[in-house]
Design a protein around this motif. Structure first.
Motif, short mmCIF file in Angstrom:
data_model
loop_
_atom_site.label_atom_id
_atom_site.label_comp_id
_atom_site.label_asym_id
_atom_site.label_seq_id
_atom_site.Cartn_x
_atom_site.Cartn_y
_atom_site.Cartn_z
N ASN A 50 54.31 80.71 70.61
CA ASN A 50 53.45 81.57 69.82
C ASN A 50 54.23 82.82 69.42
N PRO A 51 54.66 82.89 68.16
CA PRO A 51 54.33 82.09 66.98
C PRO A 51 54.83 80.64 67.09
N PHE A 52 54.23 79.75 66.26
CA PHE A 52 54.54 78.33 66.31
C PHE A 52 54.73 77.80 64.89
N LYS A 53 55.27 76.56 64.82
CA LYS A 53 55.45 75.91 63.52
C LYS A 53 54.46 74.76 63.32
N ASP A 54 54.37 73.86 64.31
CA ASP A 54 53.49 72.70 64.17
C ASP A 54 52.58 72.51 65.38
N TRP A 55 53.19 72.45 66.57
CA TRP A 55 52.46 72.13 67.79
C TRP A 55 52.33 73.36 68.67
N ILE A 56 51.22 73.41 69.43
CA ILE A 56 51.09 74.40 70.49
C ILE A 56 50.66 73.68 71.77
N SER A 57 51.04 74.26 72.89
CA SER A 57 50.61 73.79 74.19
C SER A 57 49.73 74.86 74.83
N ILE A 58 48.61 74.43 75.41
CA ILE A 58 47.65 75.36 76.00
C ILE A 58 47.61 75.11 77.50
N GLN A 59 47.98 76.11 78.27
CA GLN A 59 48.03 75.98 79.72
C GLN A 59 46.96 76.85 80.37
N LEU A 60 46.23 76.23 81.32
CA LEU A 60 45.19 76.91 82.06
C LEU A 60 45.38 76.66 83.55
N PRO A 61 44.85 77.53 84.41
CA PRO A 61 44.86 77.23 85.85
C PRO A 61 44.10 75.94 86.13
N GLN A 62 44.47 75.24 87.19
CA GLN A 62 43.88 73.95 87.49
C GLN A 62 42.38 74.03 87.74
N TYR A 63 41.90 75.18 88.25
CA TYR A 63 40.48 75.28 88.58
C TYR A 63 39.61 75.50 87.35
N GLU A 64 40.20 75.81 86.20
CA GLU A 64 39.42 75.96 84.98
C GLU A 64 39.23 74.59 84.32
N LYS A 65 38.01 74.34 83.84
CA LYS A 65 37.68 73.06 83.24
C LYS A 65 37.31 73.26 81.76
N PRO A 66 38.30 73.11 80.87
CA PRO A 66 38.01 73.29 79.44
C PRO A 66 37.22 72.11 78.89
N LEU B 297 38.20 75.94 61.29
CA LEU B 297 39.19 75.01 60.77
C LEU B 297 39.37 73.80 61.67
N LEU B 298 39.02 73.94 62.94
CA LEU B 298 39.11 72.84 63.89
C LEU B 298 38.13 73.10 65.01
N HIS B 299 37.36 72.08 65.37
CA HIS B 299 36.44 72.18 66.51
C HIS B 299 36.32 70.80 67.12
N GLU B 300 36.89 70.61 68.30
CA GLU B 300 36.93 69.28 68.90
C GLU B 300 37.02 69.39 70.42
N ASP B 301 36.95 68.24 71.09
CA ASP B 301 37.11 68.22 72.54
C ASP B 301 38.50 68.73 72.92
N PHE B 302 38.57 69.38 74.07
CA PHE B 302 39.86 69.88 74.52
C PHE B 302 40.79 68.69 74.79
N PRO B 303 42.02 68.73 74.25
CA PRO B 303 42.92 67.56 74.37
C PRO B 303 43.34 67.30 75.81
N SER B 304 43.40 66.03 76.17
CA SER B 304 43.75 65.65 77.54
C SER B 304 45.19 66.02 77.89
N ASP B 305 46.07 66.07 76.86
CA ASP B 305 47.47 66.42 77.12
C ASP B 305 47.75 67.90 76.87
N ASN B 306 46.70 68.68 76.62
CA ASN B 306 46.81 70.14 76.46
C ASN B 306 47.61 70.56 75.23
#
Length: 445
Positions: free
Chosen positions: A376-392, A405-414
């Motif tokens: 961040n800044p990014f070009k195409d892909w971003i990775s979202i990291q959260l503590p294990q106890y948080e459930k997105p 612009l985008l609204h979907e289930d949180f991706p399983s691969d983050n």
């Protein structure tokens, strides 16, 4: 003394400029128990109640959109204020009296109502038809521009202890009723101005509803709290009040004990609306550390809400600025257009000229202290990291003007592929299963 107070108010007035700020501080009363209710009839003429000045609750008025505020003569002990025009207005009091003015508040005439209790939540749908709530559960109604007030009875079979009423016009209205000996909170509807009411819904035990509000004949909202958790409860109906569904606000996550309260809601049309609310923060000894106040905005009738503005207040002396600060929760909101509006806080008045925008959402350290986005800044892909106890659960990408612009289930691969975005600044919101959310600003190269 009045002249000195006029001068004092002018000296206390100041504004804060910020290129991307939606809400700006307009008036600082610099004393405890400031503005309570606020009402504008257009972008220039407005009134506010509840300022504690030299031991008396005073009211203020402005004729230039809040650039200058002045004491309202003869308007002490005001609880709520409502004007139907620049000249005709009403002020409710602690003791069952409603004051009326026909010259913008320069002089007032007392009108005795059938009660001697505190009157609040004044509402007029036109010059003649108005309603008010009485502390203890009564509803007052006038159909002659406030000259005479009568008590409206929802049902002879119940004894209300608290009501919240909202009318769309002189005929159609709703009431939330809490009744003595009944743990449920029921919704009643009238189609003849309150002469007759029908019970159409009841919330289950544990739902305490403070305010009911309707945008149109189908879309309505209820603001309250849940017991025993003391968390906020927001509910929406899309069929005129016959069924209700709980809605969630994207509160930033917080690691300390907080108690939340929804304060007010207003829609300017069927799609654009605002909610103000407060979070009281407590330390380990149950002492109040501060109050976080929020403005949420929706552009689609309430399906999705955005965090628009954030303010933190505390009670204490700040040696860095040589000034004393007061707890200042948001209390009331008044929007007169899609852009222009005001918020009354316990000690301040805020204003906006960009009420339909979400540009410049304030970021505070704990807003995203658990959210790690890279690159961040990014070009195409971003990775979202959260503590294990948080459930997105969900993720949203929105533009700075509020477009989803985008609204979907949180991706399983983050990870998210955002190569479809153009270069610019966006907001990433991660929704959690505890009804909170984490927000961060991301930049596409």
């Amino acid at each position: 003394m009045k002249t000195k107070l006029h001068t004092l108010l002018l000296l206390l007035f100041f504004t804060i400029g910020h290129a991307n700020a939606q809400w700006e501080l307009q008036l600082n009363l610099n004393m405890y128990a400031g503005a309570g209710r606020i009402h504008f009839v257009n972008e220039t003429h407005g009134w506010t109640t509840g300022g504690l000045i030299e031991g008396a609750y005073e009211c203020l008025y402005t004729t230039n959109g809040g650039k200058n505020w002045y004491l309202l003569p003869g308007a002490t002990s005001g609880i709520d204020v409502f004007f139907v025009s620049q000249d005709i207005g009403f002020l409710s009091t602690w003791d069952g009296i409603i004051r009326k003015t026909v010259n913008g508040g320069q002089t007032w005439r007392d009108i005795q109502t059938p009660t001697n209790k505190l009157i609040y939540n004044l509402q007029f749908v036109d010059e003649y038809n108005g309603w008010a709530q009485v502390y203890g559960g009564e509803i007052l109604h006038t159909d002659d521009c406030g000259e005479n007030w009568t008590v409206q009875v929802v049902s002879d079979s119940i004894t209300p202890t608290h009501v919240s009423v909202h009318f769309l016009n002189s005929n159609t209205g709703w009431a939330k009723v809490s009744a003595q000996g009944d743990s449920k909170r029921s919704v009643w509807k009238t189609d003849n101005g309150g002469s007759e009411w029908d019970s159409i819904f009841s919330w289950p035990e544990g739902c305490y509803i403070d305010k009911i509000y309707f945008v149109n004949e189908q879309n309505g909202w209820a603001l309250g709290r849940l017991s025993p958790s003391d968390s906020i409860f927001l509910s929406q109906t899309v069929d005129g009040g016959y069924t209700w569904n709980e809605k969630k606000l994207p509160f930033p996550d917080y690691k300390y004990e907080v108690r939340e309260k929804l304060r007010d809601i207003q829609f300017i049309n069927d799609t654009l609306g605002w909610i103000i609310c407060n979070r009281t923060i407590y330390d380990d000894f149950d002492n109040i550390e501060g109050i976080e106040s929020y403005v949420f905005v929706t552009k689609d009738g309430g399906s999705i809400w955005f965090l628009q503005f954030y303010n933190y207040s505390y009670d204490g002396y700040n040696p860095a600025t040589d000034s004393y600060h007061y707890l200042s929760p948001f209390l009331d909101i008044c929007m007169v257009s899609t852009k222009k509006g005001w918020i009354a806080a316990e000690n301040y008045i805020y204003t906006t000229n960009n009420g339909d925008s979400i540009i410049g959402i304030p970021q505070k350290e704990h807003f995203n202290n658990k959210l790690n986005v890279y690159p961040n800044p990014f070009k195409d892909w971003i990775s979202i990291q959260l503590p294990q106890y948080e459930k997105p659960t969900k993720v949203t990408i929105s533009s700075i003007d509020g477009k989803i612009l985008l609204h979907e289930d949180f991706p399983s691969d983050n990870t998210l592929n955002l190569n479809f975005l153009s270069k610019g600044v966006y907001f990433l919101t991660v929704y959690l299963n505890n009804n909170h959310s984490l927000i961060d600003k991301i930049i596409k190269l």
